[in-house]
Design an enzyme around this catalytic site. Structure first.
Site, PDB file in Angstrom:
ATOM      1  N   GLU A 190      38.283 -20.049  34.393  1.00 61.08           N
ATOM      2  CA  GLU A 190      36.793 -19.910  35.005  1.00 61.08           C
ATOM      3  C   GLU A 190      35.952 -20.888  34.822  1.00 61.08           C
ATOM      4  OE1 GLU A 190      37.263 -14.985  34.254  1.00 61.08           O
ATOM      5  OE2 GLU A 190      35.859 -15.960  33.232  1.00 61.08           O
ATOM      6  N   GLY A 206      43.206 -26.495  27.310  1.00 56.94           N
ATOM      7  CA  GLY A 206      43.697 -25.062  27.550  1.00 56.94           C
ATOM      8  C   GLY A 206      43.919 -24.739  29.243  1.00 56.94           C
ATOM      9  N   HIS A 232      41.153  -0.480  58.767  1.00 54.91           N
ATOM     10  CA  HIS A 232      41.749  -1.742  59.308  1.00 54.91           C
ATOM     11  C   HIS A 232      40.367  -2.283  60.112  1.00 54.91           C
ATOM     12  CE1 HIS A 232      44.304  -4.161  62.133  1.00 54.91           C
ATOM     13  NE2 HIS A 232      43.357  -3.922  62.958  1.00 54.91           N
ATOM     14  N   ALA A 279      39.502 -21.427  30.283  1.00 56.45           N
ATOM     15  CA  ALA A 279      39.758 -22.556  30.853  1.00 56.45           C
ATOM     16  C   ALA A 279      39.791 -22.602  32.509  1.00 56.45           C
ATOM     17  CB  ALA A 279      40.915 -23.180  30.404  1.00 56.45           C
ATOM     18  N   VAL A 328      42.648 -18.103  30.474  1.00 57.92           N
ATOM     19  CA  VAL A 328      41.640 -17.287  31.272  1.00 57.92           C
ATOM     20  C   VAL A 328      40.243 -18.219  31.313  1.00 57.92           C
ATOM     21  CG1 VAL A 328      40.389 -15.380  31.661  1.00 57.92           C
ATOM     22  CG2 VAL A 328      42.457 -15.104  30.973  1.00 57.92           C
TER      23      VAL A 328
HETATM   24  C1  LIG Z   1      33.574 -16.863  27.798  1.00 60.82           C
HETATM   25  C2  LIG Z   1      34.157 -15.269  27.847  1.00 60.82           C
HETATM   26  C3  LIG Z   1      34.162 -14.567  29.290  1.00 60.82           C
HETATM   27  C4  LIG Z   1      34.678 -13.326  29.013  1.00 60.82           C
HETATM   28  N1  LIG Z   1      34.515 -12.600  30.286  1.00 60.82           N
HETATM   29  C5  LIG Z   1      35.222 -11.338  30.409  1.00 60.82           C
HETATM   30  C6  LIG Z   1      35.136 -10.531  31.489  1.00 60.82           C
HETATM   31  O1  LIG Z   1      34.944 -11.001  32.576  1.00 60.82           O
HETATM   32  N2  LIG Z   1      35.578  -9.515  31.644  1.00 60.82           N
HETATM   33  C7  LIG Z   1      36.156  -8.727  30.360  1.00 60.82           C
HETATM   34  O2  LIG Z   1      36.588  -7.527  30.192  1.00 60.82           O
HETATM   35  N3  LIG Z   1      36.067  -9.439  29.333  1.00 60.82           N
HETATM   36  C8  LIG Z   1      35.599 -10.678  29.139  1.00 60.82           C
HETATM   37  N4  LIG Z   1      35.565 -11.377  28.139  1.00 60.82           N
HETATM   38  C9  LIG Z   1      36.050 -10.790  26.703  1.00 60.82           C
HETATM   39  C10 LIG Z   1      34.931  -9.839  26.311  1.00 60.82           C
HETATM   40  O3  LIG Z   1      33.770 -10.627  26.048  1.00 60.82           O
HETATM   41  C11 LIG Z   1      35.323  -9.453  24.767  1.00 60.82           C
HETATM   42  O4  LIG Z   1      36.620  -8.602  24.875  1.00 60.82           O
HETATM   43  C12 LIG Z   1      34.462  -8.053  24.308  1.00 60.82           C
HETATM   44  O5  LIG Z   1      33.158  -8.801  24.547  1.00 60.82           O
HETATM   45  C13 LIG Z   1      34.674  -7.762  23.021  1.00 60.82           C
HETATM   46  O6  LIG Z   1      33.741  -6.866  22.284  1.00 60.82           O
HETATM   47  P1  LIG Z   1      33.523  -6.707  20.892  1.00 60.82           P
HETATM   48  O7  LIG Z   1      32.358  -5.490  20.661  1.00 60.82           O
HETATM   49  O8  LIG Z   1      35.160  -6.282  20.111  1.00 60.82           O
HETATM   50  O9  LIG Z   1      33.147  -8.072  20.018  1.00 60.82           O
HETATM   51  P2  LIG Z   1      32.048  -8.809  20.177  1.00 60.82           P
HETATM   52  O10 LIG Z   1      31.062  -8.563  21.594  1.00 60.82           O
HETATM   53  O11 LIG Z   1      32.260 -10.252  20.075  1.00 60.82           O
HETATM   54  O12 LIG Z   1      30.952  -8.327  18.993  1.00 60.82           O
HETATM   55  C14 LIG Z   1      31.185  -8.686  17.842  1.00 60.82           C
HETATM   56  C15 LIG Z   1      29.860  -8.974  17.097  1.00 60.82           C
HETATM   57  O13 LIG Z   1      30.170  -8.796  15.534  1.00 60.82           O
HETATM   58  C16 LIG Z   1      29.247  -9.890  15.120  1.00 60.82           C
HETATM   59  N5  LIG Z   1      30.251 -10.150  13.572  1.00 60.82           N
HETATM   60  C17 LIG Z   1      31.247 -10.689  13.709  1.00 60.82           C
HETATM   61  N6  LIG Z   1      31.761 -10.557  12.345  1.00 60.82           N
HETATM   62  C18 LIG Z   1      30.375 -10.424  11.591  1.00 60.82           C
HETATM   63  C19 LIG Z   1      30.140 -10.222  10.163  1.00 60.82           C
HETATM   64  N7  LIG Z   1      31.111 -10.628   9.049  1.00 60.82           N
HETATM   65  N8  LIG Z   1      29.006  -9.894   9.560  1.00 60.82           N
HETATM   66  C20 LIG Z   1      28.141  -9.553  10.743  1.00 60.82           C
HETATM   67  N9  LIG Z   1      28.376  -9.508  12.165  1.00 60.82           N
HETATM   68  C21 LIG Z   1      29.491  -9.942  12.626  1.00 60.82           C
HETATM   69  C22 LIG Z   1      29.494 -10.821  15.850  1.00 60.82           C
HETATM   70  O14 LIG Z   1      28.071 -11.931  15.680  1.00 60.82           O
HETATM   71  C23 LIG Z   1      29.284 -10.217  17.339  1.00 60.82           C
HETATM   72  O15 LIG Z   1      27.932 -10.276  17.662  1.00 60.82           O
HETATM   73  C24 LIG Z   1      34.939 -12.615  27.960  1.00 60.82           C
HETATM   74  C25 LIG Z   1      34.840 -13.444  26.819  1.00 60.82           C
HETATM   75  C26 LIG Z   1      34.734 -14.848  26.722  1.00 60.82           C
HETATM   76  C27 LIG Z   1      34.366 -15.497  25.503  1.00 60.82           C
HETATM   77  N1  LIG Z   2      37.845 -12.564  33.048  1.00 59.48           N
HETATM   78  C1  LIG Z   2      38.191 -12.094  31.822  1.00 59.48           C
HETATM   79  O1  LIG Z   2      38.694 -10.835  31.552  1.00 59.48           O
HETATM   80  C2  LIG Z   2      38.080 -12.842  30.796  1.00 59.48           C
HETATM   81  C3  LIG Z   2      37.502 -14.117  30.611  1.00 59.48           C
HETATM   82  C4  LIG Z   2      37.330 -15.007  29.506  1.00 59.48           C
HETATM   83  C5  LIG Z   2      38.035 -14.644  28.522  1.00 59.48           C
HETATM   84  N2  LIG Z   2      38.521 -13.400  28.373  1.00 59.48           N
HETATM   85  C6  LIG Z   2      39.302 -12.951  27.339  1.00 59.48           C
HETATM   86  O2  LIG Z   2      39.282 -13.900  26.087  1.00 59.48           O
HETATM   87  C7  LIG Z   2      40.540 -14.126  25.750  1.00 59.48           C
HETATM   88  C8  LIG Z   2      40.619 -15.674  25.369  1.00 59.48           C
HETATM   89  O3  LIG Z   2      40.593 -16.641  26.215  1.00 59.48           O
HETATM   90  P1  LIG Z   2      41.444 -18.065  26.389  1.00 59.48           P
HETATM   91  O4  LIG Z   2      41.258 -18.679  27.716  1.00 59.48           O
HETATM   92  O5  LIG Z   2      40.620 -18.652  25.175  1.00 59.48           O
HETATM   93  O6  LIG Z   2      42.633 -17.879  25.626  1.00 59.48           O
HETATM   94  P2  LIG Z   2      43.966 -17.521  26.620  1.00 59.48           P
HETATM   95  O7  LIG Z   2      45.078 -16.772  25.646  1.00 59.48           O
HETATM   96  O8  LIG Z   2      44.020 -17.115  27.894  1.00 59.48           O
HETATM   97  O9  LIG Z   2      44.576 -18.821  26.807  1.00 59.48           O
HETATM   98  C9  LIG Z   2      44.767 -20.136  25.734  1.00 59.48           C
HETATM   99  C10 LIG Z   2      45.395 -21.155  26.482  1.00 59.48           C
HETATM  100  O10 LIG Z   2      45.408 -22.173  25.180  1.00 59.48           O
HETATM  101  C11 LIG Z   2      46.497 -22.745  25.227  1.00 59.48           C
HETATM  102  N3  LIG Z   2      46.749 -23.272  23.988  1.00 59.48           N
HETATM  103  C12 LIG Z   2      46.870 -22.212  22.647  1.00 59.48           C
HETATM  104  N4  LIG Z   2      46.872 -23.156  21.662  1.00 59.48           N
HETATM  105  C13 LIG Z   2      46.838 -24.592  22.095  1.00 59.48           C
HETATM  106  C14 LIG Z   2      46.632 -25.638  21.387  1.00 59.48           C
HETATM  107  N5  LIG Z   2      46.800 -25.836  19.982  1.00 59.48           N
HETATM  108  N6  LIG Z   2      46.616 -26.865  22.286  1.00 59.48           N
HETATM  109  C15 LIG Z   2      46.428 -26.695  23.466  1.00 59.48           C
HETATM  110  N7  LIG Z   2      46.701 -25.439  24.056  1.00 59.48           N
HETATM  111  C16 LIG Z   2      46.536 -24.586  23.474  1.00 59.48           C
HETATM  112  C17 LIG Z   2      47.615 -21.866  25.799  1.00 59.48           C
HETATM  113  O11 LIG Z   2      48.736 -22.214  26.276  1.00 59.48           O
HETATM  114  C18 LIG Z   2      46.802 -20.994  26.800  1.00 59.48           C
HETATM  115  O12 LIG Z   2      46.938 -21.752  27.834  1.00 59.48           O
HETATM  116  C19 LIG Z   2      41.636 -13.966  26.732  1.00 59.48           C
HETATM  117  O13 LIG Z   2      43.070 -13.918  26.617  1.00 59.48           O
HETATM  118  C20 LIG Z   2      40.664 -12.830  27.517  1.00 59.48           C
HETATM  119  O14 LIG Z   2      41.404 -11.688  27.052  1.00 59.48           O
HETATM  120  C21 LIG Z   2      38.682 -12.532  29.437  1.00 59.48           C
END
Ligand SMILES: Cc1cc2nc3c(=O)[nH]c(=O)nc-3n(C[C@H](O)[C@H](O)[C@H](O)COP(=O)(O)OP(=O)(O)OC[C@H]3O[C@@H](n4cnc5c(N)ncnc54)[C@H](O)[C@@H]3O)c2cc1C
Ligand SMILES: NC(=O)c1ccc[n+]([C@@H]2O[C@H](COP(=O)([O-])OP(=O)(O)OC[C@H]3O[C@@H](n4cnc5c(N)ncnc54)[C@H](O)[C@@H]3O)[C@@H](O)[C@H]2O)c1
Length: 492
Positions: A190, A183, A473, A188, A186
């Site tokens: 980071e 991938g 500046h 990938a 984002v």
């Molecule tokens: C590696 C990574 C880095 C990220 N970095 C950033 C960033 O720097 N800045 C940014 O803005 N966003 C970032 N994001 C995205 C951000 O984390 C999410 O957009 C945000 O946390 C979503 O919040 P949410 O409350 O919708 O879901 P979540 O925080 O995922 O909460 C959903 C909860 O529901 C629970 N749940 C799901 N299904 C069920 C079920 N059926 N029964 C009971 N419980 C259930 C799950 O266990 C989970 O705890 C990042 C995401 C990842 C994966």
């Molecule tokens: N700093 C942040 O705000 C932050 C950090 C991490 C994650 N996030 C959130 O989490 C979301 C998910 O992140 P992500 O990096 O998983 O998704 P992404 O949508 O940013 O990237 C997915 C990548 O996987 C590739 N891809 C899709 N299907 C594939 C396949 N079958 N085989 C090979 N490559 C494939 C796409 O071409 C793309 O490069 C982001 O879109 C973002 O909204 C945010």
């Protein structure tokens, strides 16, 4: 069967709104995993706590570029993990205890997976049926896995299995020597920055011709040029099969094939790695809830359909008293968006409860979410920050656009940074003078973009933002000022 006034599913951003306004209700929270959800436990917070040291490590390794003698000599992986997760895990435990204990006697925590059996009834994994007058679905999203031979989805993220997602990579017992990342979005980018800066041999396997392809074309091309200069990136390739060695700790061989998205690619037949990170996107958790089965409307990409009041729809109508927020329903998988939606849901629930029956609140009494000027940043190296439309999107939307791309090295702070590469691209409407979007690739992008977010949020014309305030500046935001000054507007 137990009945509640209010049921919340998911404790990420959903956990935010349930405050003393709801103390008079009998509430329940279903959470099958870590309290605090993705951002706290495996997302924004721990990743950025790894990114900051990674950037220091990278700067030490490249200090010679600034005529400084320094060296990167390694990272104390277990100390770093301990510093990060002792804080994160304590917050997780504190949140769970607060919701379960005497301080919230009106609330019940259900530490289980739940799924719908009808619009207002869920069943827990252990078989209990729960009904509620009002339900907030905040169940988030989960990593998507490819359907590639050799990958066992059930074993991903389990101890000893070398194919992982962002859910477990930060808790690996040892820093991998060789990491392959599938991938180029984002997540990938980071993790590539984190591990490469810490001395892991990282290989990025990208399907497309560029990295971070969702960016504006100029920004994606700039990022790809900078990143590929000192990282090992294979463009135009995808895994054809994973071959796992015998025994724990044995390397993985990833057989590669052309993705068909890049002409005339010359890719290696295979890549060997100790750990493989899958980062190909995240899908909303609607399937695990049986949301479609009970009639909730879904978007083509599997999200719950919500309106501007965050009401959930079934059969084209809002379901009385059912709201959703965050990744389960939003097109923006971002924590600041999920938090904003949680605030709106909380306020609208208060109005709905006061109105009497679920769904009785008049629409003009409800608050709307705003998805205007939603910013995002990628905390990689160089950083990336975006807000609003890309140039292509602005043209497609029919705007007569003016565009300026300003180099970091055009301003004095850029000289101080030894002319490190970086760009600010601003897109504006020639007639209204309003900023339509911006993309920044370069150091501190996530910080210096804020005046552009503010200008878009408050409809401030680009020329007024440039001329109507002082710019310190010689600070880095002068690159924003210069980009704004370079836009060309229709004469008044
Ligand atoms: C590696 C990574 C880095 C990220 N970095 C950033 C960033 O720097 N800045 C940014 O803005 N966003 C970032 N994001 C995205 C951000 O984390 C999410 O957009 C945000 O946390 C979503 O919040 P949410 O409350 O919708 O879901 P979540 O925080 O995922 O909460 C959903 C909860 O529901 C629970 N749940 C799901 N299904 C069920 C079920 N059926 N029964 C009971 N419980 C259930 C799950 O266990 C989970 O705890 C990042 C995401 C990842 C994966
Ligand atoms: N700093 C942040 O705000 C932050 C950090 C991490 C994650 N996030 C959130 O989490 C979301 C998910 O992140 P992500 O990096 O998983 O998704 P992404 O949508 O940013 O990237 C997915 C990548 O996987 C590739 N891809 C899709 N299907 C594939 C396949 N079958 N085989 C090979 N490559 C494939 C796409 O071409 C793309 O490069 C982001 O879109 C973002 O909204 C945010």
């Amino acid at each position: 069967m137990t009945h509640y006034d209010l049921l919340l599913i998911g404790t990420g951003s959903g956990n935010m709104f349930l405050d003393k306004r709801f103390a008079g209700l009998k509430t329940a929270i279903a959470e099958e995993w870590h309290f605090g959800g993705t951002c706290l436990n495996v997302g924004c917070i721990p990743t950025k706590m790894f990114v900051y040291p990674a950037t220091i490590a990278e700067e030490a390794a490249h200090a010679r570029r600034y005529d400084v003698e320094a060296a990167f000599e390694g990272v104390d992986w277990s100390a770093l993990q301990e510093r990060i997760f002792s804080r994160v895990d304590a917050i997780e435990a504190g949140g769970r205890e607060y919701r379960s204990g005497d301080r919230q006697p009106n609330n019940t925590v259900i530490p289980e997976h739940v799924r719908f059996v009808d619009e207002k009834t869920v069943v827990t994994a252990s078989g209990e049926e729960i009904t509620a007058d009002r339900i907030v679905i905040a169940a988030g999203a989960a990593p998507t896995l490819p359907d590639t031979p050799g990958l066992d989805p059930a074993r991903v993220d389990t101890p000893g299995y070398p194919i992982v997602t962002s859910n477990s990579i930060m808790r690996l017992p040892e820093q991998p020597k060789r990491l392959a990342i599938v991938g180029s979005g984002v997540i990938a980018m980071e993790f590539a920055h984190i591990f490469a800066s810490f001395g892991t041999e990282v290989t990025v396997i990208a399907r497309g011709p560029r990295l971070l392809q969702d960016l504006d074309g100029t920004a994606s091309a700039e990022f790809t040029t900078i990143f590929t200069a000192d990282h090992n990136v294979i463009l135009g390739a995808q895994p054809a099969a994973f071959r796992l060695g015998d025994g724990e700790g044995a390397p993985v061989t990833i057989d590669l094939e052309p993705s068909g998205r890049v002409d005339d690619v010359d890719i290696p037949a295979a890549v060997d790695a100790d750990i493989v990170l899958i980062a190909i996107g995240r899908h909303p958790n609607t399937a695990g809830l049986d949301a479609a089965e009970v009639g909730y409307d879904l978007t083509p990409d599997g999200r719950l359909v919500v309106d501007a009041f965050q009401r959930v729809y079934a059969g084209g109508e809002p379901v009385p008293g059912v709201f959703a927020l965050g990744d389960i329903s939003s097109e923006h998988q971002l924590k600041h968006v999920a938090n904003h939606e949680a605030r709106v849901v909380g306020d609208n629930l208060v109005v709905d409860v006061a109105a009497g029956a679920p769904g009785a609140a008049a629409e003009d009494a409800l608050e709307r979410t705003s998805h205007k000027a939603v910013p995002a940043a990628v905390f990689t190296s160089p950083q990336v920050a975006t807000v609003g439309m890309t140039e292509d999107e602005a043209r497609l939307a029919g705007h007569d656009v003016t565009v300026k791309v300003q180099q970091y090295s055009d301003v004095a702070y850029g000289w101080a940074m030894a002319d490190d590469p970086g760009i600010v691209k601003v897109i504006a409407d020639r007639d209204s003078r309003l900023i339509l979007g911006a993309q920044i690739v370069g150091a501190e992008a996530s910080m210096i973009i804020q005046p552009l977010i503010q200008a878009m949020a408050f409809d401030q014309p680009a020329d007024e933002v440039a001329r109507g305030q002082y710019w310190i500046h010689p600070a880095l935001p002068e690159v924003i000022e210069n980009a704004l000054l370079g836009l060309e507007f229709t004469p008044r």
